[in-house]
Design a protein around this motif. Structure first.
Motif, PDB file in Angstrom:
ATOM      1  N   ASP A  15       0.831  -1.201   0.000  1.00 38.75           N
ATOM      2  CA  ASP A  15       0.000   0.000   0.000  1.00 38.75           C
ATOM      3  C   ASP A  15       0.867   1.253   0.000  1.00 38.75           C
ATOM      4  OD1 ASP A  15      -2.155  -1.700   0.135  1.00 38.75           O
ATOM      5  OD2 ASP A  15      -2.940  -0.906   2.026  1.00 38.75           O
ATOM      6  N   ARG A  16       1.925   1.236   0.794  1.00 42.44           N
ATOM      7  CA  ARG A  16       2.814   2.405   0.841  1.00 42.44           C
ATOM      8  C   ARG A  16       3.486   2.638  -0.502  1.00 42.44           C
ATOM      9  NH1 ARG A  16       5.425   0.499   6.169  1.00 42.44           N
ATOM     10  NH2 ARG A  16       7.001  -0.075   4.668  1.00 42.44           N
ATOM     11  N   ALA A  17       3.970   1.577  -1.129  1.00 47.50           N
ATOM     12  CA  ALA A  17       4.637   1.719  -2.432  1.00 47.50           C
ATOM     13  C   ALA A  17       3.667   2.250  -3.482  1.00 47.50           C
ATOM     14  CB  ALA A  17       5.220   0.376  -2.866  1.00 47.50           C
ATOM     15  N   ALA A  18       2.454   1.714  -3.509  1.00 46.16           N
ATOM     16  CA  ALA A  18       1.454   2.186  -4.474  1.00 46.16           C
ATOM     17  C   ALA A  18       1.094   3.645  -4.217  1.00 46.16           C
ATOM     18  CB  ALA A  18       0.209   1.305  -4.396  1.00 46.16           C
ATOM     19  N   PHE A  19       0.956   4.016  -2.938  1.00 43.66           N
ATOM     20  CA  PHE A  19       0.638   5.394  -2.575  1.00 43.66           C
ATOM     21  C   PHE A  19       1.746   6.336  -3.038  1.00 43.66           C
ATOM     22  CE2 PHE A  19       0.549   8.981   0.376  1.00 43.66           C
ATOM     23  CZ  PHE A  19      -0.778   9.372   0.277  1.00 43.66           C
ATOM     24  N   GLU A  20       2.995   5.939  -2.830  1.00 43.50           N
ATOM     25  CA  GLU A  20       4.130   6.766  -3.247  1.00 43.50           C
ATOM     26  C   GLU A  20       4.158   6.966  -4.752  1.00 43.50           C
ATOM     27  OE1 GLU A  20       7.520   4.813  -1.496  1.00 43.50           O
ATOM     28  OE2 GLU A  20       6.793   5.249   0.535  1.00 43.50           O
ATOM     29  N   LEU A  21       3.856   5.916  -5.512  1.00 45.25           N
ATOM     30  CA  LEU A  21       3.819   6.028  -6.978  1.00 45.25           C
ATOM     31  C   LEU A  21       2.718   6.971  -7.435  1.00 45.25           C
ATOM     32  CD1 LEU A  21       4.477   2.349  -8.085  1.00 45.25           C
ATOM     33  CD2 LEU A  21       5.972   4.324  -8.452  1.00 45.25           C
ATOM     34  N   VAL A  22       1.544   6.843  -6.828  1.00 46.20           N
ATOM     35  CA  VAL A  22       0.424   7.717  -7.185  1.00 46.20           C
ATOM     36  C   VAL A  22       0.779   9.171  -6.868  1.00 46.20           C
ATOM     37  CG1 VAL A  22      -1.936   8.351  -6.525  1.00 46.20           C
ATOM     38  CG2 VAL A  22      -1.378   5.970  -7.033  1.00 46.20           C
ATOM     39  N   CYS A  23       1.352   9.398  -5.702  1.00 43.17           N
ATOM     40  CA  CYS A  23       1.754  10.759  -5.332  1.00 43.17           C
ATOM     41  C   CYS A  23       2.729  11.322  -6.361  1.00 43.17           C
ATOM     42  CB  CYS A  23       2.390  10.773  -3.944  1.00 43.17           C
ATOM     43  SG  CYS A  23       1.213  10.593  -2.589  1.00 43.17           S
ATOM     44  N   GLY A  56      -4.235  19.755   4.352  1.00 47.48           N
ATOM     45  CA  GLY A  56      -4.867  21.047   4.631  1.00 47.48           C
ATOM     46  C   GLY A  56      -6.187  20.822   5.357  1.00 47.48           C
ATOM     47  N   GLY A  57      -7.228  21.449   4.872  1.00 46.28           N
ATOM     48  CA  GLY A  57      -8.548  21.300   5.473  1.00 46.28           C
ATOM     49  C   GLY A  57      -9.374  20.185   4.880  1.00 46.28           C
ATOM     50  N   TRP A  58      -8.789  19.376   4.003  1.00 48.05           N
ATOM     51  CA  TRP A  58      -9.524  18.325   3.310  1.00 48.05           C
ATOM     52  C   TRP A  58      -9.138  16.966   3.854  1.00 48.05           C
ATOM     53  CZ3 TRP A  58     -13.283  20.174   0.410  1.00 48.05           C
ATOM     54  CH2 TRP A  58     -13.160  21.474  -0.066  1.00 48.05           C
ATOM     55  N   ALA A  59     -10.110  16.089   3.961  1.00 55.66           N
ATOM     56  CA  ALA A  59      -9.863  14.722   4.416  1.00 55.66           C
ATOM     57  C   ALA A  59     -10.822  13.775   3.702  1.00 55.66           C
ATOM     58  CB  ALA A  59     -10.044  14.602   5.923  1.00 55.66           C
ATOM     59  N   GLN A  60     -10.343  12.590   3.451  1.00 56.24           N
ATOM     60  CA  GLN A  60     -11.163  11.550   2.820  1.00 56.24           C
ATOM     61  C   GLN A  60     -10.782  10.217   3.435  1.00 56.24           C
ATOM     62  OE1 GLN A  60     -13.921  10.780   1.503  1.00 56.24           O
ATOM     63  NE2 GLN A  60     -13.678  11.373  -0.638  1.00 56.24           N
ATOM     64  N   SER A  61     -11.779   9.395   3.739  1.00 56.02           N
ATOM     65  CA  SER A  61     -11.534   8.049   4.267  1.00 56.02           C
ATOM     66  C   SER A  61     -11.869   7.022   3.202  1.00 56.02           C
ATOM     67  CB  SER A  61     -12.387   7.792   5.514  1.00 56.02           C
ATOM     68  OG  SER A  61     -11.946   8.590   6.581  1.00 56.02           O
ATOM     69  N   GLU A  75      -6.222   8.010  -5.943  1.00 56.11           N
ATOM     70  CA  GLU A  75      -5.745   8.600  -7.198  1.00 56.11           C
ATOM     71  C   GLU A  75      -6.883   9.280  -7.946  1.00 56.11           C
ATOM     72  OE1 GLU A  75      -2.691   7.860 -10.812  1.00 56.11           O
ATOM     73  OE2 GLU A  75      -3.624   6.067  -9.979  1.00 56.11           O
ATOM     74  N   THR A  76      -8.062   8.698  -7.911  1.00 54.06           N
ATOM     75  CA  THR A  76      -9.226   9.335  -8.534  1.00 54.06           C
ATOM     76  C   THR A  76      -9.487  10.694  -7.894  1.00 54.06           C
ATOM     77  OG1 THR A  76     -10.219   7.207  -9.087  1.00 54.06           O
ATOM     78  CG2 THR A  76     -11.703   9.103  -8.993  1.00 54.06           C
ATOM     79  N   ASP A  77      -9.386  10.763  -6.571  1.00 52.61           N
ATOM     80  CA  ASP A  77      -9.573  12.040  -5.889  1.00 52.61           C
ATOM     81  C   ASP A  77      -8.490  13.043  -6.262  1.00 52.61           C
ATOM     82  OD1 ASP A  77     -11.908  11.230  -4.684  1.00 52.61           O
ATOM     83  OD2 ASP A  77     -10.945  10.704  -2.779  1.00 52.61           O
ATOM     84  N   THR A  79      -6.906  13.117  -9.148  1.00 51.08           N
ATOM     85  CA  THR A  79      -7.217  13.497 -10.520  1.00 51.08           C
ATOM     86  C   THR A  79      -8.324  14.548 -10.554  1.00 51.08           C
ATOM     87  OG1 THR A  79      -6.553  11.318 -11.316  1.00 51.08           O
ATOM     88  CG2 THR A  79      -7.968  12.610 -12.775  1.00 51.08           C
ATOM     89  N   CYS A  80      -9.289  14.418  -9.657  1.00 50.57           N
ATOM     90  CA  CYS A  80     -10.402  15.372  -9.571  1.00 50.57           C
ATOM     91  C   CYS A  80     -10.031  16.627  -8.781  1.00 50.57           C
ATOM     92  CB  CYS A  80     -11.618  14.713  -8.930  1.00 50.57           C
ATOM     93  SG  CYS A  80     -12.307  13.380  -9.905  1.00 50.57           S
ATOM     94  N   ARG A  81      -8.788  16.692  -8.319  1.00 47.24           N
ATOM     95  CA  ARG A  81      -8.241  17.821  -7.584  1.00 47.24           C
ATOM     96  C   ARG A  81      -8.921  18.040  -6.228  1.00 47.24           C
ATOM     97  NH1 ARG A  81      -4.857  20.035 -10.902  1.00 47.24           N
ATOM     98  NH2 ARG A  81      -4.794  22.263 -10.655  1.00 47.24           N
ATOM     99  N   PHE A  82      -9.343  16.956  -5.607  1.00 45.58           N
ATOM    100  CA  PHE A  82      -9.974  17.035  -4.295  1.00 45.58           C
ATOM    101  C   PHE A  82      -9.034  17.601  -3.242  1.00 45.58           C
ATOM    102  CE2 PHE A  82     -11.008  15.223  -0.121  1.00 45.58           C
ATOM    103  CZ  PHE A  82     -12.322  15.618   0.020  1.00 45.58           C
ATOM    104  N   PHE A  83      -7.756  17.228  -3.306  1.00 44.04           N
ATOM    105  CA  PHE A  83      -6.794  17.633  -2.276  1.00 44.04           C
ATOM    106  C   PHE A  83      -6.018  18.898  -2.619  1.00 44.04           C
ATOM    107  CE2 PHE A  83      -7.343  13.110  -1.291  1.00 44.04           C
ATOM    108  CZ  PHE A  83      -7.605  13.183   0.069  1.00 44.04           C
ATOM    109  N   LYS A  84      -6.337  19.571  -3.709  1.00 47.27           N
ATOM    110  CA  LYS A  84      -5.578  20.780  -4.080  1.00 47.27           C
ATOM    111  C   LYS A  84      -6.218  22.014  -3.543  1.00 47.27           C
ATOM    112  CE  LYS A  84      -2.802  19.212  -7.715  1.00 47.27           C
ATOM    113  NZ  LYS A  84      -1.952  19.598  -8.735  1.00 47.27           N
TER     114      LYS A  84
END
Length: 84
Positions: A15-23, A56-61, A75-77, A79-84
């Motif tokens: 999970d960590r490796a996949a998360f790092e690649l997506v980031c 920041g002020g955004w969170a998703q579970s 990654e979908t989030d 792409t949709c710029r949820f965390f920007k």
């Protein structure tokens, strides 16, 4: 139910490796996010966990399973710029 909070480094290595690649694909580093994991309160068998990603002020579970589907949802989030 186990209420222990996990940190990013406690998550499975896959999970960590996949998360790092997506980031990296989206111009971020894992340090840009606060990631915690805990038992899924809706899972009767206690096999799944919730992974919460904050920036920041955004969170998703996300509901995490063995296949790492939560990383694809993250990654979908991104792409949709949820965390920007």
């Amino acid at each position: 139910m186990d209420t222990t909070q996990q940190r990013y480094t406690d998550l499975p290595i896959g999970d960590r490796a996949a998360f790092e690649l997506v980031c990296a694909r989206h111009g971020f580093a894992p340090a840009h996010f606060e990631i915690t994991g805990s038992a899924d309160p809706d899972d009767i068998d206690h096999h799944r966990r919730l992974v919460t990603v904050r920036r920041g002020g955004w969170a998703q579970s996300y509901r995490a399973d063995e296949a790492g589907y939560w990383v694809r949802q993250f990654e979908t989030d991104l792409t949709c710029r949820f965390f920007k």
